[in-house]
Design a protein around this motif. Structure first.
Motif, PDB file in Angstrom:
ATOM      1  N   GLY A 101     -13.977  23.348  -9.199  1.00 34.05           N
ATOM      2  CA  GLY A 101     -14.842  22.375 -10.157  1.00 34.05           C
ATOM      3  C   GLY A 101     -15.177  21.103  -9.428  1.00 34.05           C
ATOM      4  O   GLY A 101     -16.480  20.544  -9.612  1.00 34.05           O
ATOM      5  N   LYS A 102     -14.497  20.370  -8.605  1.00 33.53           N
ATOM      6  CA  LYS A 102     -14.676  19.225  -7.777  1.00 33.53           C
ATOM      7  C   LYS A 102     -15.746  19.609  -6.863  1.00 33.53           C
ATOM      8  O   LYS A 102     -16.873  18.678  -6.908  1.00 33.53           O
ATOM      9  N   ARG A 103     -15.806  20.585  -6.297  1.00 33.74           N
ATOM     10  CA  ARG A 103     -16.804  21.112  -5.263  1.00 33.74           C
ATOM     11  C   ARG A 103     -18.260  21.018  -5.827  1.00 33.74           C
ATOM     12  O   ARG A 103     -19.275  20.801  -5.397  1.00 33.74           O
ATOM     13  N   GLY A 139     -12.872   9.911 -11.325  1.00 30.92           N
ATOM     14  CA  GLY A 139     -13.414   8.574 -11.512  1.00 30.92           C
ATOM     15  C   GLY A 139     -14.537   8.146 -12.515  1.00 30.92           C
ATOM     16  O   GLY A 139     -15.038   7.126 -12.439  1.00 30.92           O
ATOM     17  N   GLY A 140     -14.750   9.192 -13.088  1.00 30.24           N
ATOM     18  CA  GLY A 140     -15.666   9.170 -14.569  1.00 30.24           C
ATOM     19  C   GLY A 140     -14.932   8.026 -15.346  1.00 30.24           C
ATOM     20  O   GLY A 140     -13.833   8.124 -15.760  1.00 30.24           O
ATOM     21  N   THR A 141     -16.164   7.242 -16.086  1.00 30.68           N
ATOM     22  CA  THR A 141     -15.573   6.286 -16.927  1.00 30.68           C
ATOM     23  C   THR A 141     -15.976   6.866 -18.244  1.00 30.68           C
ATOM     24  O   THR A 141     -17.076   6.996 -18.466  1.00 30.68           O
ATOM     25  N   PRO A 142     -15.086   6.981 -19.078  1.00 30.44           N
ATOM     26  CA  PRO A 142     -15.351   7.621 -20.512  1.00 30.44           C
ATOM     27  C   PRO A 142     -16.149   6.462 -21.223  1.00 30.44           C
ATOM     28  O   PRO A 142     -15.829   5.350 -21.357  1.00 30.44           O
ATOM     29  N   GLU A 143     -17.199   6.980 -22.267  1.00 33.76           N
ATOM     30  CA  GLU A 143     -17.745   6.157 -23.058  1.00 33.76           C
ATOM     31  C   GLU A 143     -17.140   6.395 -24.519  1.00 33.76           C
ATOM     32  O   GLU A 143     -16.260   7.317 -24.626  1.00 33.76           O
ATOM     33  N   ALA A 144     -17.356   5.778 -25.844  1.00 35.64           N
ATOM     34  CA  ALA A 144     -16.852   5.915 -26.963  1.00 35.64           C
ATOM     35  C   ALA A 144     -17.422   7.446 -27.438  1.00 35.64           C
ATOM     36  O   ALA A 144     -18.457   7.745 -27.011  1.00 35.64           O
ATOM     37  N   ALA A 145     -16.430   8.052 -28.083  1.00 39.78           N
ATOM     38  CA  ALA A 145     -16.624   9.418 -28.656  1.00 39.78           C
ATOM     39  C   ALA A 145     -17.884   9.112 -29.609  1.00 39.78           C
ATOM     40  O   ALA A 145     -18.045   8.400 -30.599  1.00 39.78           O
ATOM     41  N   TRP A 163     -20.673   8.042 -13.917  1.00 39.29           N
ATOM     42  CA  TRP A 163     -20.361   7.700 -12.517  1.00 39.29           C
ATOM     43  C   TRP A 163     -21.776   6.693 -12.323  1.00 39.29           C
ATOM     44  O   TRP A 163     -22.769   7.025 -12.211  1.00 39.29           O
ATOM     45  N   ARG A 164     -21.361   5.377 -12.580  1.00 40.32           N
ATOM     46  CA  ARG A 164     -22.771   4.272 -12.409  1.00 40.32           C
ATOM     47  C   ARG A 164     -23.317   4.614 -11.009  1.00 40.32           C
ATOM     48  O   ARG A 164     -24.440   4.271 -10.794  1.00 40.32           O
ATOM     49  N   ASP A 165     -22.310   5.059 -10.084  1.00 39.37           N
ATOM     50  CA  ASP A 165     -22.940   5.082  -8.648  1.00 39.37           C
ATOM     51  C   ASP A 165     -22.496   6.616  -8.334  1.00 39.37           C
ATOM     52  O   ASP A 165     -21.427   6.893  -8.096  1.00 39.37           O
ATOM     53  N   ILE A 166     -23.448   7.322  -8.241  1.00 38.35           N
ATOM     54  CA  ILE A 166     -23.631   8.881  -8.087  1.00 38.35           C
ATOM     55  C   ILE A 166     -22.750   9.084  -6.587  1.00 38.35           C
ATOM     56  O   ILE A 166     -22.270   9.928  -6.480  1.00 38.35           O
TER      57      ILE A 166
END
Length: 170
Positions: A101-103, A139-145, A163-166
């Motif tokens: 998944g990470k790859r 490192g993903g930042t969650p947004e509101a559901a 991820w604000r910075d890809i």
């Protein structure tokens, strides 16, 4: 091994898609919907998509027994300048925990960055706790559901991770 897919991979992609949905979404989506999922139907859909990929990319991962995961990405549905989106990321249960998944996330991010994307997002069902933990670990930042239409018009809650910075994924 991670590799780009083409129309000849449509049947394997459909198998992974249907199997992973049945493994992942049992208890989150109606059993009747999951039972009705059709590998031949998804094979046709994947074949059409891969025959004319446009700006999207589909990568798959396999082992010596065949395909075990795939991811698709492209421009963000939110139409934010510079934002790419991973539309699907599925790993068969038998292959989870091996880094695939990470790859796949890393490789999709790399391709999207090469196409000019500066940020990346992916959406996940709010109640898919395992997947949410995975994206947070990366490192993903969650947004509101938010509510989105699901199978049969049923409203489901989704959470977008960004991820604000890809480059953080690369």
């Amino acid at each position: 091994m991670v590799f780009p897919t083409g129309p000849s991979d449509a049947e394997e992609l459909a198998r992974v898609h249907v199997t992973s949905w049945r493994e992942t979404y049992r208890g989150l989506l109606p059993d009747a919907f999951l039972a009705r999922m059709s590998e031949p139907g998804f094979t046709r859909r994947f074949h059409r998509q891969l025959d004319r990929p446009g700006d999207s990319v589909t990568l798959a991962a396999g082992d010596r027994y065949g395909m075990v995961a795939y991811a698709q990405g492209g421009a963000s549905r939110r139409n934010l300048s510079g934002e790419a989106e991973i539309v699907t990321l599925y790993v068969l249960r038998q292959a989870q925990g091996e880094g695939l998944g990470k790859r796949l996330m890393t490789e999709i991010a790399r391709v999207m960055a090469a196409k000019g994307a500066s940020s990346l997002m992916i959406s996940v069902l709010r109640d898919n706790i395992r997947a949410r933990g995975f994206y947070e670990h990366l490192g993903g930042t969650p947004e509101a559901a938010r509510q989105e239409p699901g199978p049969g018009g049923q409203l489901l809650y989704e959470v977008a991770y960004r991820w604000r910075d890809i480059g953080d994924l690369i």
